[in-house]
Write a protein that holds these residues in place. Structure first.
Motif, PDB file in Angstrom:
ATOM      1  N   HIS A 123      49.208  39.061  46.591  1.00 24.27           N
ATOM      2  CA  HIS A 123      48.586  39.836  45.500  1.00 24.27           C
ATOM      3  C   HIS A 123      49.453  39.763  44.257  1.00 24.27           C
ATOM      4  CE1 HIS A 123      45.662  43.227  44.469  1.00 24.27           C
ATOM      5  NE2 HIS A 123      46.391  43.041  43.379  1.00 24.27           N
ATOM      6  N   HIS A 125      49.550  38.900  39.778  1.00 22.97           N
ATOM      7  CA  HIS A 125      48.845  38.743  38.495  1.00 22.97           C
ATOM      8  C   HIS A 125      49.829  38.023  37.570  1.00 22.97           C
ATOM      9  CE1 HIS A 125      45.639  41.428  39.804  1.00 22.97           C
ATOM     10  NE2 HIS A 125      46.560  42.280  40.216  1.00 22.97           N
ATOM     11  N   VAL A 168      45.322  37.171  42.173  1.00 20.44           N
ATOM     12  CA  VAL A 168      44.017  37.827  42.303  1.00 20.44           C
ATOM     13  C   VAL A 168      43.528  38.435  40.996  1.00 20.44           C
ATOM     14  CG1 VAL A 168      44.101  38.200  44.786  1.00 20.44           C
ATOM     15  CG2 VAL A 168      45.196  39.844  43.269  1.00 20.44           C
ATOM     16  N   LYS A 245      37.764  37.345  43.604  1.00 18.16           N
ATOM     17  CA  LYS A 245      38.267  38.724  43.643  1.00 18.16           C
ATOM     18  C   LYS A 245      37.252  39.635  42.963  1.00 18.16           C
ATOM     19  CE  LYS A 245      41.391  42.219  43.396  1.00 18.16           C
ATOM     20  NZ  LYS A 245      42.392  42.200  42.347  1.00 18.16           N
ATOM     21  N   HIS A 291      44.864  46.828  48.849  1.00 16.33           N
ATOM     22  CA  HIS A 291      45.336  48.202  48.563  1.00 16.33           C
ATOM     23  C   HIS A 291      45.153  49.185  49.728  1.00 16.33           C
ATOM     24  CE1 HIS A 291      45.844  46.518  44.688  1.00 16.33           C
ATOM     25  NE2 HIS A 291      44.569  46.532  44.345  1.00 16.33           N
ATOM     26  N   ASP A 361      51.430  43.083  44.082  1.00 17.21           N
ATOM     27  CA  ASP A 361      50.680  43.620  42.935  1.00 17.21           C
ATOM     28  C   ASP A 361      51.602  44.130  41.825  1.00 17.21           C
ATOM     29  OD1 ASP A 361      48.502  44.309  41.417  1.00 17.21           O
ATOM     30  OD2 ASP A 361      48.038  46.142  42.506  1.00 17.21           O
TER      31      ASP A 361
END
Ligand SMILES: [Zn+2]
Length: 468
Positions: A123, A125, A168, A245, A291, A361
């Protein structure tokens, strides 16, 4: 719907021998998806699989790692072993003292160190902005800024032992560009498996980041109605998505359409959602759920029954809790979420037998918390009953399974691609040793040496000579 060139046949694509998918540096171009399938290889219409880019700049030569202890990621205990790599593949695991490798192989002495599969982060970005405050001089909508943010983050991930990321949501086409450049060895960093833009309903989760007029450089694509969701999936596919996603909020018809479209294109779907949106996602048949957000016991049981994986991403919620004392909800997200409730969710999912993957994340400048953020994520797994070794298997083998790359990544075994890290310490006994990654190879290519990013020396090409 078919993305393969060869005629259909009975054998499943995933059953192909690994060697059948090798291609040499001079192989001709293939199809747009970058998948290589010689015409002699039987294929099937089972397209539910991530295809890898054509890594036409394959590393040459051989190397061996001698004197270390091997934690191979399969679940067996660490043992002394020598690892032999030729080109991009692991070709042999030898007993200590055995010397069966090519005469010209580069020999690395890793005495006292642990050799293990590269970590995977499910996960990320890569292109998200570091700061939201004005005046920082960074443009969200700039492809150049996005690419540079991505390159920087990829460097930090690699220094932290991460050799594959599943991205994602990132801006525009940037993650696909990063993916190609990394595969070709023109930038150093982990392999990139990219979803492209996050798809949500108009005004849904993440849409607050968008301006009113949509831009192709947004990281979040808003869509309305089943046809709109299908189109949004198609746009990611066209750019080269490895997965799709989705995020709440959505209607049942919208997520049904998106999942159907993605699956017919061969792309797995992961979703960022909560409560009744998880019920809808499970019903739609998504492949994984991100999550540790609230969901019913019935939803947990159905996830287990249908083989839907979970990537709990505990660490961002722990960071939020510690820095702001709470959790910032959104229009659909108003619930109590703290270190106790997220661990309880993980515990329940583990007990139910759900496949659990590891992802961090790390939005904004949280990338600076690496590698400790990843280590803390693993310690969260240990808190609910994993051993250190089991947590490391989740980070490697299980993550590769969720990526649908388990036949090529996630363990150190002959035939696997050479994504290997070397650690000064014993992470299977002490997870904090993961902070001391000294060396990393990605696809057989040395990309981290003595803890620093490593780019092979430029080899000059002779100028063309004047005609005689
Ligand atoms: Zn995220």
């Amino acid at each position: 719907m078919h993305i393969l060139l060869a005629p259909l046949a009975a054998a499943a694509l995933s059953a192909l021998p690994v060697a059948a998918q090798d291609r040499g540096p001079d192989a001709p171009p293939i199809n747009d998806r970058g998948a290589y399938l010689p015409s002699s290889v039987p294929t099937s219409d089972d397209v539910l699989r991530i295809l890898v880019p054509a890594d036409y700049n394959v590393p040459k030569g051989s190397f061996v790692l001698v004197g270390g202890r091997l934690f191979d990621g399969t679940g067996t205990a660490a043992r002394p072993a020598t690892i032999v790599v030729q080109g991009k593949r692991i070709t042999a695991i030898l007993k200590p003292g055995e010397q069966a490798w090519p005469a010209d192989a580069v020999v690395y002495d890793v005495t006292g160190k642990t050799v293990m599969p590269g970590l995977i982060d499910l996960h990320t970005h890569l292109t998200y902005v570091d700061r939201f405050d004005a005046g920082y001089g960074e443009a969200v909508a700039s492809g150049a800024d996005s690419a540079l943010r991505g390159i920087r983050r990829m460097g930090i991930f690699l220094q932290s032992g991460v050799t594959s990321v599943r991205d994602v949501a990132s801006h525009g086409d940037t993650p696909f560009v990063l993916k190609r450049w990394q595969a070709d060895g023109r930038i150093v960093g982990p392999r990139v498996f990219a979803a492209g833009q996050l798809i949500t309903a108009t005004g849904g989760h993440g849409a607050a980041l968008n301006k009113t007029a949509p831009s192709p450089m947004d990281a979040v694509r808003e869509a309305s109605g089943p046809d709109g969701w299908r189109e949004a999936v198609r746009i990611q596919f066209k750019q080269g998505a490895d997965l799709i996603k989705l995020a709440s909020e959505y209607s049942q018809a919208e997520i049904d359409a998106a999942v159907d479209e993605a699956h017919s294109l061969g792309l797995p779907v992961t979703v960022d959602s909560e409560t009744r949106y998880i019920d809808m996602a499970v019903k739609a048949g998504v492949d994984s759920i991100e999550h540790p957000l609230p969901r019913s016991d019935a939803a947990i049981a159905l996830m287990a029954k249908r083989g839907i994986a979970s990537v709990p991403t505990l660490i961002p919620y722990r960071i939020i809790q510690r820095s702001s004392g709470g959790y910032f909800g959104s229009t659909s997200r108003r619930f109590e979420l703290n270190e106790t409730t997220i661990l309880e969710m993980l515990r329940k999912m583990r007990k139910a037998g759900i496949k659990l993957g590891v992802g961090t994340d790390l939005i904004t400048n949280w990338i600076d918390y690496m590698p400790n953020a990843y280590i803390e994520e693993l310690k969260g797994f240990v808190k609910v009953g994993y051993s250190n070794s089991e947590a490391l298997v989740a980070a490697t083998k299980t993550n590769a399974e969720i990526l649908r790359m388990a036949d090529r990544l996630g363990t150190i075994e002959p035939g696997k691609l050479a994504d290997i890290i070397v650690i000064d310490g014993n992470p299977d006994q002490d997870l904090d040793a993961l902070a001391r990654v000294t060396t990393a190879f990605v696809n057989g290519r040395l990309m981290l040496r003595d803890g620093r990013l490593f780019m092979a020396q430029h080899m000059p090409v002779p100028l063309p000579q004047p005609a005689r």
